[in-house]
Motif scaffolding. Structure first.
Motif, PDB file in Angstrom:
ATOM      1  N   UNK A 236       0.849  -1.185   0.000  1.00 60.31           N
ATOM      2  CA  UNK A 236       0.000   0.000   0.000  1.00 60.31           C
ATOM      3  C   UNK A 236       0.886   1.237   0.000  1.00 60.31           C
ATOM      4  N   UNK A 237       0.616   2.156  -0.911  1.00 60.39           N
ATOM      5  CA  UNK A 237       1.385   3.396  -0.980  1.00 60.39           C
ATOM      6  C   UNK A 237       0.587   4.459  -1.720  1.00 60.39           C
ATOM      7  N   UNK A 238       1.090   5.684  -1.672  1.00 60.13           N
ATOM      8  CA  UNK A 238       0.463   6.782  -2.404  1.00 60.13           C
ATOM      9  C   UNK A 238       1.249   7.090  -3.669  1.00 60.13           C
ATOM     10  N   UNK A 239       0.544   7.578  -4.654  1.00 62.67           N
ATOM     11  CA  UNK A 239       1.138   8.239  -5.819  1.00 62.67           C
ATOM     12  C   UNK A 239       0.546   9.635  -5.839  1.00 62.67           C
ATOM     13  N   UNK A 240       1.381  10.665  -5.931  1.00 68.05           N
ATOM     14  CA  UNK A 240       0.880  12.032  -5.775  1.00 68.05           C
ATOM     15  C   UNK A 240       1.719  13.042  -6.562  1.00 68.05           C
ATOM     16  N   UNK A 241       1.704  12.959  -7.900  1.00 67.12           N
ATOM     17  CA  UNK A 241       2.547  13.844  -8.702  1.00 67.12           C
ATOM     18  C   UNK A 241       2.236  15.319  -8.495  1.00 67.12           C
ATOM     19  N   UNK A 242       3.308  16.112  -8.465  1.00 61.92           N
ATOM     20  CA  UNK A 242       3.230  17.566  -8.389  1.00 61.92           C
ATOM     21  C   UNK A 242       3.861  18.130  -9.657  1.00 61.92           C
ATOM     22  N   UNK A 243       3.064  18.766 -10.512  1.00 60.17           N
ATOM     23  CA  UNK A 243       3.546  19.322 -11.768  1.00 60.17           C
ATOM     24  C   UNK A 243       3.534  20.845 -11.701  1.00 60.17           C
ATOM     25  N   UNK A 244       4.494  21.461 -12.372  1.00 60.61           N
ATOM     26  CA  UNK A 244       4.608  22.917 -12.356  1.00 60.61           C
ATOM     27  C   UNK A 244       4.622  23.484 -13.777  1.00 60.61           C
ATOM     28  N   UNK A 245       4.216  24.743 -13.889  1.00 61.79           N
ATOM     29  CA  UNK A 245       4.324  25.438 -15.172  1.00 61.79           C
ATOM     30  C   UNK A 245       5.729  25.970 -15.417  1.00 61.79           C
ATOM     31  N   UNK A 263      10.244  30.223  -8.782  1.00 59.52           N
ATOM     32  CA  UNK A 263       9.854  31.261  -9.738  1.00 59.52           C
ATOM     33  C   UNK A 263       8.399  31.679  -9.557  1.00 59.52           C
ATOM     34  N   UNK A 264       7.751  31.118  -8.525  1.00 58.38           N
ATOM     35  CA  UNK A 264       6.352  31.402  -8.196  1.00 58.38           C
ATOM     36  C   UNK A 264       5.387  31.009  -9.308  1.00 58.38           C
ATOM     37  N   UNK A 265       5.785  30.027 -10.112  1.00 61.00           N
ATOM     38  CA  UNK A 265       4.880  29.498 -11.138  1.00 61.00           C
ATOM     39  C   UNK A 265       3.835  28.593 -10.499  1.00 61.00           C
ATOM     40  N   UNK A 266       2.735  28.416 -11.200  1.00 59.87           N
ATOM     41  CA  UNK A 266       1.645  27.588 -10.688  1.00 59.87           C
ATOM     42  C   UNK A 266       2.049  26.123 -10.614  1.00 59.87           C
ATOM     43  N   UNK A 267       1.438  25.426  -9.674  1.00 62.17           N
ATOM     44  CA  UNK A 267       1.681  24.003  -9.512  1.00 62.17           C
ATOM     45  C   UNK A 267       0.396  23.317  -9.081  1.00 62.17           C
ATOM     46  N   UNK A 268       0.225  22.064  -9.502  1.00 56.62           N
ATOM     47  CA  UNK A 268      -0.971  21.295  -9.159  1.00 56.62           C
ATOM     48  C   UNK A 268      -0.556  19.900  -8.714  1.00 56.62           C
ATOM     49  N   UNK A 269      -1.451  19.227  -7.987  1.00 57.38           N
ATOM     50  CA  UNK A 269      -1.157  17.902  -7.453  1.00 57.38           C
ATOM     51  C   UNK A 269      -2.444  17.103  -7.297  1.00 57.38           C
ATOM     52  N   UNK A 270      -2.341  15.782  -7.521  1.00 61.56           N
ATOM     53  CA  UNK A 270      -3.412  14.837  -7.210  1.00 61.56           C
ATOM     54  C   UNK A 270      -2.792  13.621  -6.548  1.00 61.56           C
ATOM     55  N   UNK A 271      -3.563  12.969  -5.669  1.00 58.91           N
ATOM     56  CA  UNK A 271      -3.026  11.841  -4.913  1.00 58.91           C
ATOM     57  C   UNK A 271      -4.112  10.827  -4.591  1.00 58.91           C
ATOM     58  N   UNK A 272      -3.731   9.557  -4.649  1.00 56.13           N
ATOM     59  CA  UNK A 272      -4.549   8.476  -4.121  1.00 56.13           C
ATOM     60  C   UNK A 272      -3.672   7.524  -3.322  1.00 56.13           C
TER      61      UNK A 272
END
Length: 287
Positions: A236-245, A263-272
């Motif tokens: 059991x583990x998480x996957x939770x990518x964080x991508x940036x512009x 650089x204060x660019x936007x970033x998003x993340x999802x995790x399960x």
């Protein structure tokens, strides 16, 4: 996290500490400087997986409840209040509260905050994005999940970043299979993100979860051959990518938690949180 004259986030005022009913069991680290080391590995029995699923379902439900309140003008502290009341209302403990001193029941990471944003009096504005990260502790197990949401009408660039980060998670999950090494997960995520020129954060990763909030198992989201743990059924583990512009370089605020893109660019993340099965995976953090 209010904003400065350039529209970048700055630390805000924290709400009063939230309390948890005494009848709700606490994780072992509450009231301590750090958690005890995990010594029980990352594989679980079918019965234990069901306990993780029960915790994960509460965490997912809390995110669903809080996301309904995401509109321009709401504060991140208000989102945390909704999360807190949902989790404790379902008999669980919000795992982040008191973890290594973290002061809130969720992480609320806005715009350039990569992860671990502390809920405060920051007011969400039209076009912002906000990531809600919630972990619930129930019956001795943690279930960990997060998702990124748009605030009102957001620019297409922001919307696409969120959609593609969700897809990156899906591709990482699809790469999981018994007998493979964990590095296949990051390879799939990074290959997809590079198609759009996105940065893939390297220093914050997925992790083993269940008996411990973080077990020590590392799940990278980039091509990392050195991470060669073999995937086995029952893990059991998480996957939770964080991508940036922009850049994946980051700065840490003085609170020792809030991580922002340099650089204060936007970033998003999802995790399960997921369990490895004989044929692939099963997500444990669905409402």
């Amino acid at each position: 996290m209010p904003k400065d004259s350039a529209g970048h986030l700055i630390p805000g005022r924290l709400p009063a500490p939230r309390t948890v009913p005494a009848a709700i069991p606490r994780p072992e680290y509450v009231g301590r400087v750090a958690p005890r080391p995990n010594t029980e590995g990352d594989r679980y029995s079918a019965a234990e997986v069901e306990r993780i699923r029960a915790a994960g379902r509460i965490a997912a439900g809390a995110i669903e409840a809080a996301s309904a309140a995401i509109v321009p003008g709401v504060t991140t502290a208000e989102l945390d209040r909704i999360v807190h009341e949902y989790v404790v209302g379902h008999g669980a403990y919000p795992s982040t509260l008191g973890y290594r001193g973290f002061p809130a029941s969720s992480c609320t990471s806005v715009n350039e905050v990569i992860c671990h944003g502390i809920p405060d009096d920051t007011v969400l504005d039209e076009g912002d994005l906000v990531n809600l990260d919630v972990t619930a502790y129930l019956d001795g197990m943690h279930g960990d999940t997060n998702a990124t949401f748009l605030v009102g009408d957001a620019p297409e660039e922001t919307r696409l970043l969120v959609e593609r980060t969700r897809e990156a998670l899906a591709r990482g999950i699809k790469a999981v299979a018994p007998g493979r090494q964990v590095n296949v997960i990051g390879r799939a995520i990074e290959a997809y993100a590079k198609r759009f020129g996105y940065g893939v954060v390297r220093d914050y990763t997925g992790h083993g979860v269940g008996r411990a909030f973080h077990t020590g198992l590392v799940i990278p989201h980039y091509d990392a051959p050195e991470h060669d743990t073999v995937i086995e059924p029952g893990m059991v583990f998480t996957i939770e990518p964080m991508l940036t512009l922009g850049t994946t370089d980051w700065d840490l605020w003085a609170d020792d938690w809030t991580v922002v893109t340099r650089d204060r660019s936007l970033t998003a993340q999802f995790e399960h949180t997921l369990v490895v099965t004989e044929r692939g995976t099963e997500i444990l953090t669905l409402p």
